[in-house]
Write a protein that holds these residues in place. Structure first.
Motif, PDB file in Angstrom:
ATOM      1  N   ASP A 134       9.379   6.805  -0.751  1.00 39.88           N
ATOM      2  CA  ASP A 134       8.298   7.232  -1.964  1.00 39.88           C
ATOM      3  C   ASP A 134       8.818   7.791  -3.032  1.00 39.88           C
ATOM      4  O   ASP A 134       8.420   7.499  -4.303  1.00 39.88           O
ATOM      5  N   ILE A 135       9.848   8.582  -2.994  1.00 41.02           N
ATOM      6  CA  ILE A 135      10.659   8.977  -4.007  1.00 41.02           C
ATOM      7  C   ILE A 135      11.145   7.849  -4.720  1.00 41.02           C
ATOM      8  O   ILE A 135      11.437   7.894  -6.064  1.00 41.02           O
ATOM      9  N   ALA A 136      11.915   6.765  -4.042  1.00 42.87           N
ATOM     10  CA  ALA A 136      12.462   5.644  -4.773  1.00 42.87           C
ATOM     11  C   ALA A 136      11.369   4.947  -5.335  1.00 42.87           C
ATOM     12  O   ALA A 136      11.623   4.398  -6.529  1.00 42.87           O
ATOM     13  N   GLN A 137      10.047   4.836  -4.908  1.00 40.18           N
ATOM     14  CA  GLN A 137       9.229   4.266  -5.555  1.00 40.18           C
ATOM     15  C   GLN A 137       8.789   4.519  -6.717  1.00 40.18           C
ATOM     16  O   GLN A 137       8.286   3.949  -7.703  1.00 40.18           O
ATOM     17  N   CYS A 179       5.986  -0.420 -10.936  1.00 47.39           N
ATOM     18  CA  CYS A 179       5.007  -0.701  -9.891  1.00 47.39           C
ATOM     19  C   CYS A 179       4.670  -2.100  -9.972  1.00 47.39           C
ATOM     20  O   CYS A 179       4.379  -2.636 -10.877  1.00 47.39           O
ATOM     21  N   GLY A 180       4.593  -2.698  -8.825  1.00 45.55           N
ATOM     22  CA  GLY A 180       4.418  -4.190  -8.873  1.00 45.55           C
ATOM     23  C   GLY A 180       5.523  -4.948  -8.948  1.00 45.55           C
ATOM     24  O   GLY A 180       5.307  -6.408  -8.452  1.00 45.55           O
ATOM     25  N   SER A 181       6.954  -4.598  -9.019  1.00 52.44           N
ATOM     26  CA  SER A 181       8.096  -5.370  -9.308  1.00 52.44           C
ATOM     27  C   SER A 181       8.597  -5.632  -7.849  1.00 52.44           C
ATOM     28  O   SER A 181       7.998  -5.013  -6.809  1.00 52.44           O
ATOM     29  N   TRP A 182       9.671  -6.564  -7.970  1.00 54.96           N
ATOM     30  CA  TRP A 182       9.993  -6.704  -6.420  1.00 54.96           C
ATOM     31  C   TRP A 182      10.897  -5.624  -6.180  1.00 54.96           C
ATOM     32  O   TRP A 182      11.075  -5.397  -4.926  1.00 54.96           O
ATOM     33  N   GLN A 183      11.425  -4.936  -6.768  1.00 51.64           N
ATOM     34  CA  GLN A 183      12.278  -3.514  -6.532  1.00 51.64           C
ATOM     35  C   GLN A 183      11.264  -2.807  -5.771  1.00 51.64           C
ATOM     36  O   GLN A 183      11.364  -2.113  -4.779  1.00 51.64           O
ATOM     37  N   ALA A 223      10.527  -4.030  -2.413  1.00 46.86           N
ATOM     38  CA  ALA A 223      11.544  -4.099  -1.506  1.00 46.86           C
ATOM     39  C   ALA A 223      11.655  -2.607  -0.921  1.00 46.86           C
ATOM     40  O   ALA A 223      11.802  -2.402   0.253  1.00 46.86           O
ATOM     41  N   VAL A 224      11.409  -1.504  -1.658  1.00 47.02           N
ATOM     42  CA  VAL A 224      11.486  -0.372  -1.320  1.00 47.02           C
ATOM     43  C   VAL A 224      10.351   0.089  -0.431  1.00 47.02           C
ATOM     44  O   VAL A 224      10.379   0.751   0.567  1.00 47.02           O
ATOM     45  N   THR A 225       9.238  -0.343  -0.818  1.00 47.15           N
ATOM     46  CA  THR A 225       7.770  -0.213  -0.006  1.00 47.15           C
ATOM     47  C   THR A 225       7.978  -0.754   1.376  1.00 47.15           C
ATOM     48  O   THR A 225       7.811  -0.040   2.564  1.00 47.15           O
ATOM     49  N   LEU A 226       8.511  -1.902   1.530  1.00 46.91           N
ATOM     50  CA  LEU A 226       8.770  -2.646   2.718  1.00 46.91           C
ATOM     51  C   LEU A 226       9.963  -2.222   3.576  1.00 46.91           C
ATOM     52  O   LEU A 226      10.294  -2.535   4.883  1.00 46.91           O
TER      53      LEU A 226
END
Length: 234
Positions: free
Chosen positions: A14-17, A22-26, A29-32
């Motif tokens: 969550d910190i990385a998010q 928001c909505g980008s591939w990064q 990637a962090v979310t999943l």
């Protein structure tokens, strides 16, 4: 240790998010990324259980000791899938995962006291992770949360002491099952009442059905910003 590790991974994710678009591939990637350690740990513990118990080699009709689950190639995948479904339902609808996991463990043959303790331990970590996610969307009320933590701790402590006294007096662990049934019935009844009220509101104002929230709000959020605001306020 495993639950603490996974919870810490959720916090780090969550910190990385909060530092990605928001909505980008990064962002995705962090979310999943939290799925990777979950799957790896699941497969590792599956192999440990299969090697330790070897229930696939049991003779037909063999009786296991009380509280011992039947671990084979199917159940080592089925039981985690059921628990994951319980966590998914709890996250989607805001219900306690114990409402699902408690009865599930009882149905699997786990003793009532072990089921209650195990379920409460799992929910402590999943609830903490859920708080992190809700803080990202600015839906965490600190004053209410602090009051609920204090009240929940006191009520839980008192309830545990009362449960121990009743079990000792009656000599029956089924007291725990009765309490679980009463609490879950109350929780489900309140959920039904709340659902009926919300449904009536939607019927009165059908235009609200077309209103959806945004996955990516205009302002930056997440646990990182939440902690920064908390430090500044202090």
């Amino acid at each position: 240790f495993t639950l603490a590790f996974l919870s810490a991974w959720v916090v780090a994710s969550d910190i990385a998010q909060s530092n990605t678009v928001c909505g980008s591939w990064q962002y995705w990637a962090v979310t999943l990324s939290v799925l990777a350690p979950v799957v790896i740990i699941l497969l590792i513990f599956r192999q440990i259980l299969l090697r330790k118990y070897r229930h696939d080699d049991l003779a037909p009709g063999a009786v296991l000791p009380e509280g011992q689950l039947h671990w084979n190639r199917t159940t080592t995948l089925l039981y985690p899938a059921l628990c994951s479904s319980a966590g998914l339902i709890a996250g989607l609808f805001g219900i306690g995962g114990g409402v699902v996991k408690g009865p599930l463990m009882l149905e699997l043959g786990v003793p009532p006291d072990v089921a209650a303790a195990t379920s409460a331990t799992m929910i402590m970590f999943t609830a903490g992770s859920a708080c992190v996610v809700y803080s990202r969307f600015g839906q965490l009320l600190l004053d209410y949360g602090a009051a609920m933590i204090i009240m929940g701790f006191c009520v839980t402590l008192g309830s545990q002491l009362l449960t121990f006294v009743l079990i000792k007096l009656l000599g029956r662990r089924s007291v725990i099952i009765f309490m679980m049934v009463v609490l879950m019935s109350m929780a489900c009844s309140i959920m039904v009442l709340e659902s009926v009220q919300e449904t009536l509101k939607i019927i009165a104002h059908p235009e609200e059905l077309s209103h959806f929230g945004r996955l990516c709000p205009g302002k930056k959020g997440g646990l990182g910003c939440f902690l920064a605001q908390l430090v500044v306020s202090w």
